[in-house]
Design a protein around this motif. Structure first.
Motif, short mmCIF file in Angstrom:
data_model
loop_
_atom_site.label_atom_id
_atom_site.label_comp_id
_atom_site.label_asym_id
_atom_site.label_seq_id
_atom_site.Cartn_x
_atom_site.Cartn_y
_atom_site.Cartn_z
N ASN A 238 40.04 -8.87 35.81
CA ASN A 238 39.31 -10.14 35.81
C ASN A 238 39.20 -10.63 34.37
O ASN A 238 38.67 -9.94 33.51
CB ASN A 238 37.91 -9.92 36.40
CG ASN A 238 37.13 -11.21 36.58
OD1 ASN A 238 37.30 -12.15 35.82
ND2 ASN A 238 36.26 -11.24 37.59
N ALA B 192 37.30 -12.52 33.00
CA ALA B 192 35.93 -12.58 32.49
C ALA B 192 35.51 -11.27 31.83
O ALA B 192 34.51 -11.23 31.10
CB ALA B 192 34.96 -12.92 33.63
N TRP B 193 36.26 -10.19 32.09
CA TRP B 193 35.93 -8.90 31.50
C TRP B 193 36.35 -8.81 30.03
O TRP B 193 36.02 -7.85 29.35
CB TRP B 193 36.59 -7.76 32.28
CG TRP B 193 36.14 -7.66 33.70
CD1 TRP B 193 34.99 -8.14 34.24
CD2 TRP B 193 36.85 -7.03 34.78
NE1 TRP B 193 34.93 -7.85 35.58
CE2 TRP B 193 36.06 -7.17 35.95
CE3 TRP B 193 38.06 -6.37 34.88
CZ2 TRP B 193 36.45 -6.69 37.18
CZ3 TRP B 193 38.46 -5.88 36.11
CH2 TRP B 193 37.66 -6.03 37.25
#
Length: 203
Positions: A5, A7-8
């Motif tokens: 992801n 966003a990580w």
């Protein structure tokens, strides 16, 4: 990998002591290549020529007792005994010694190391702390400033071969100082692979 992801952040954000999955894990493009010296004998005398040019040599024949040792992995990840004990536990619990003998905490009633092996591999095969494991080495390049002269021998020559291409050698995940490498969230290399968090190309 496909399951990562964005966003990580990056792999580096989840590394430990500057080592992330792309450094430590074979499945993520990291790990180390392992090799054991292969001995072969020529039936004919070996003649080496003299060169007038500086020679660049690949050195991979360091004594195996001076090379870092890595515990042998299994087909499913790190090696564990038939009761689930890891190499780290064999060491910290005093179950074995680096010479391959039984440690002070081994109970003779348990039988032998072989009795607790898996697929014919026991702690003395798999664990550095028990006299097993594999030595790892990366080729070291150096250049001589003088012409290199090799003598001719009339005897068959036994050669130690350890310079196989690293891309043909089995890969072992890089361990940490406390055992197997895990990310700052506790994810192992096996989890990075099985969950699709990375690719062998390091993406």
């Amino acid at each position: 990998g496909p399951a990562w992801n964005g966003a990580w952040g990056t792999f580096e954000d989840w590394g430990v002591d500057g080592v992330d999955a792309t450094d430590a894990c074979c499945a993520c493009g990291g790990g180390v290549a392992t090799a054991a010296p292969t001995e072969y004998t020529t039936d004919e005398p070996t003649v080496f020529e003299t060169t007038d040019e500086p020679t660049v040599l690949e050195v991979t024949d360091a004594p195996t007792d001076s090379l870092p040792c890595v515990d042998l992995p299994s087909s499913t990840g790190i090696w564990v005994s038939s009761t689930g004990a890891t190499c780290q536990q064999y060491e910290t619990l005093g179950l074995c010694t680096p010479s391959g003998d039984y440690g002070p905490a081994w109970n003779g009633a348990w039988g032998t190391f072989e009795d607790w092996g898996v697929d014919g591999v026991d702690a003395t095969d798999a664990c550095c702390a028990c006299g097993g494991g594999v030595a790892t080495a990366a080729p070291t390049e150096y250049t001589t400033d003088e012409p290199t002269v090799f003598e001719t021998t009339d005897e068959p020559t036994v050669l130690e071969v350890t310079d196989a291409p690293t891309d043909s050698l089995p890969c072992v995940d890089l361990p940490s100082s406390t055992g197997i490498w895990v990310s700052s969230t506790g994810a192992t290399c096996q989890q990075y692979e099985t969950l699709g968090l990375c690719t062998p190309s390091g993406d």
